[in-house]
Scaffold this active site. Structure first.
Site, PDB file in Angstrom:
ATOM      1  N   GLU A   1       0.812  -1.217   0.000  1.00 59.32           N
ATOM      2  CA  GLU A   1       0.000   0.000   0.000  1.00 59.32           C
ATOM      3  C   GLU A   1       0.849   1.273   0.000  1.00 59.32           C
ATOM      4  OE1 GLU A   1      -2.982   0.094   3.001  1.00 59.32           O
ATOM      5  OE2 GLU A   1      -4.074   1.693   1.982  1.00 59.32           O
ATOM      6  N   ASP A   2       1.922   1.266   0.766  1.00 61.86           N
ATOM      7  CA  ASP A   2       2.636   2.519   1.027  1.00 61.86           C
ATOM      8  C   ASP A   2       4.005   2.653   0.375  1.00 61.86           C
ATOM      9  OD1 ASP A   2       0.516   3.233   2.598  1.00 61.86           O
ATOM     10  OD2 ASP A   2       1.424   2.535   4.465  1.00 61.86           O
TER      11      ASP A   2
END
Ligand code: MN
Length: 494
Positions: free
Chosen positions: A82-83
């Site tokens: 996600e990051d």
């Protein structure tokens, strides 16, 4: 509750929590640590510490639950997809399909948001489990949340309140449903001061004033019990005490109109004995030594709580005017009460024949469903069937903000609009599904994101009744037409 900015992120801390971990599993965790550390390089948490601390802490939380190493590795890498720029393909190449799937599952759950609307809460809880391809994804998410809620002091006040409320309503309830008593208590107590600051202060004060039994008296009871149990040949594996956690004390006080004299289990003695028959024998010994408080004996072994909790509870007059709750259970019951479903998914349990009945006992609202699953042999298949059967005939769709709306299968944007609000339903002019404009009779699919276009001039049409699937929508449409007549009828009668 300030978290020190420095965190020891040596993987040895994880290994220390996993007795007899194999060398190849150590290597796997080590690689996951290095991978996550590299991926999050340069990223900082709000607290100013390296982002990697957060994912490492999630790994620690999973290791405390004694989860299997794949889950721990996935937990350490849970924010990578996600990051960071790392892709699914890269992770699959390094760690294989299985671990990557777990991380993808966590990423998917991360997109959900809690709006605070009461009627959406249960849907969101179900959705959580439905969307998780594996219940272990939910466990990772809970461990992720635990670290976030324990470091909430660094986040802005508005965000604090939202995250804490979400934690109480969704994560703690889920932990409870999954029988994870310890995690539930940690989540609740960390969230409590942010959501209900006044009640928190008040409960803390009351708690300090309660002091139901002195340490000295407690020690006396313990010594006496130990001596007596030896005489009766009951082996004690462990004897300790727990102090009721604040949030659950508050819940109880509210039930008794804040009357502290009604609460008997602020401190409870816990006696762990080898077998079930030892439990009953110990109970007999205790009742022979101390007079029990009438009406306070509970046999959760014969009749477990809905979430699977088993134990014998009794309250005794301890001799100095105070009362004391005593809980008697086997090591297995104790592990289950603390770790719930995690105790069946652990490092040691996995690979063994999954004990259907036990998992069944532990999973709360999935319980009824599990009764239909008599011939499912393997855990994996069991989870797959659990999901498809339980969620059959329901679709879970999202508002553009990520709120989950639970609808019957075959629902259309009309149903969605009326479920969100009758005003929105009554003025629906168009709908977008996943960003694309669609006809109002489009059948919605799981995970669709629905956006309703509202116009004051738009009103319900008679044909909407056939497009709608929910009685709620049909009723609103009929009522509207009855009251206002349809637009066409208005034109004709003008
Ligand atoms: Mn995270």
């Amino acid at each position: 509750m300030d978290t020190p900015l420095f965190m020891d992120t040596n993987p040895e801390r994880i290994f220390a929590l996993l007795p007899d971990i194999k060398e190849k599993d150590k290597t796997l965790i080590q690689r996951a640590c290095e991978f996550a550390k590299r991926a999050h390089e340069g990223q900082l948490r709000k607290s100013g510490e390296p982002y990697y601390n957060h994912v490492f802490a999630t790994g620690i939380n999973l290791a405390i639950l004694k989860m299997d190493v794949d889950t721990i590795a996935a937990g350490i890498m849970h924010d990578v997809l996600e990051d960071t720029p790392v892709t699914n393909e890269e992770m699959t190449k390094e760690f294989g399909d299985h671990i990557t799937k777990l991380v993808e599952g966590v990423t998917k759950l991360g997109k959900l948001r809690y709006s605070g609307a009461e009627r959406h809460v249960e849907s969101l809880r179900k959705f959580f489990v439905a969307m998780a391809d594996d219940i272990r994804v939910v466990v990772i998410k809970l461990c992720d949340r635990l670290h976030n809620i324990e470091t909430l002091q660094y986040v802005s006040p508005e965000k604090q309140k939202r995250i804490a409320l979400e934690t109480l309503e969704i994560h703690a309830r889920l932990a409870d449903r999954l029988g994870m008593g310890r995690l539930k208590a940690q989540l609740e107590d960390a969230a409590f001061p942010y959501v209900y600051p006044e009640d928190y202060k008040k409960t803390l004060e009351l708690f300090e004033s309660m002091r139901p039994i002195s340490d000295e008296q407690l020690e006396k009871v313990v010594v006496k019990l130990k001596d007596e149990l030896v005489i009766f040949d009951v082996e004690i594996e462990r004897i300790d005490h727990r102090v009721k956690h604040l949030y659950s004390l508050w819940q109880k006080l509210k039930r008794y109109k804040m009357d502290t004299t009604k609460v008997h289990d602020v401190v409870a003695l816990r006696i762990i004995v080898p077998t079930i028959s030892d439990c009953y024998q110990a109970l007999g010994v205790i009742h022979g030594l101390y007079r029990p408080v009438p009406g306070r004996f509970k046999d959760y072994i014969a009749v477990p709580k809905p979430n699977g909790y088993r134990s014998l509870h009794t309250t005794i007059f301890s001799g100095d005017g105070s009362t004391l709750e005593i809980q008697i259970r086997t090591p297995e019951m104790h592990r289950e009460a603390e770790y719930g479903i995690a105790s069946h998914l652990s490092y040691k349990e996995l690979g063994k024949h999954a004990n259907k009945e036990e998992i069944q006992r532990k999973t709360g609202w999935t319980k009824e469903l599990l009764e239909w699953q008599q011939d499912v042999e393997h855990h994996k298949e069991f989870m797959k069937n659990l999901k498809s059967d339980f969620f059959e005939n329901r679709v879970f769709v999202l508002t553009p903000k990520g709120d989950v709306i639970d609808l019957p299968e075959g629902s259309t944007p009309i149903d969605f609009a009326y479920t969100v609000h009758s005003d929105i339903g009554d003025h629906t002019a168009g709908a977008k599904v996943n960003g694309k404009l669609v006809p109002l009779d489009t059948i919605l699919q799981n995970r669709d994101v629905i956006e309703i276009e509202v116009k004051e001039s738009s009103t319900p049409k008679r044909k909407w009744i056939d497009m709608a699937r929910t009685t709620l929508a049909k009723r609103h449409i009929r009522n509207y037409i009855k009251e206002h007549g349809s637009t066409l009828e208005k034109l004709l009668t003008r």
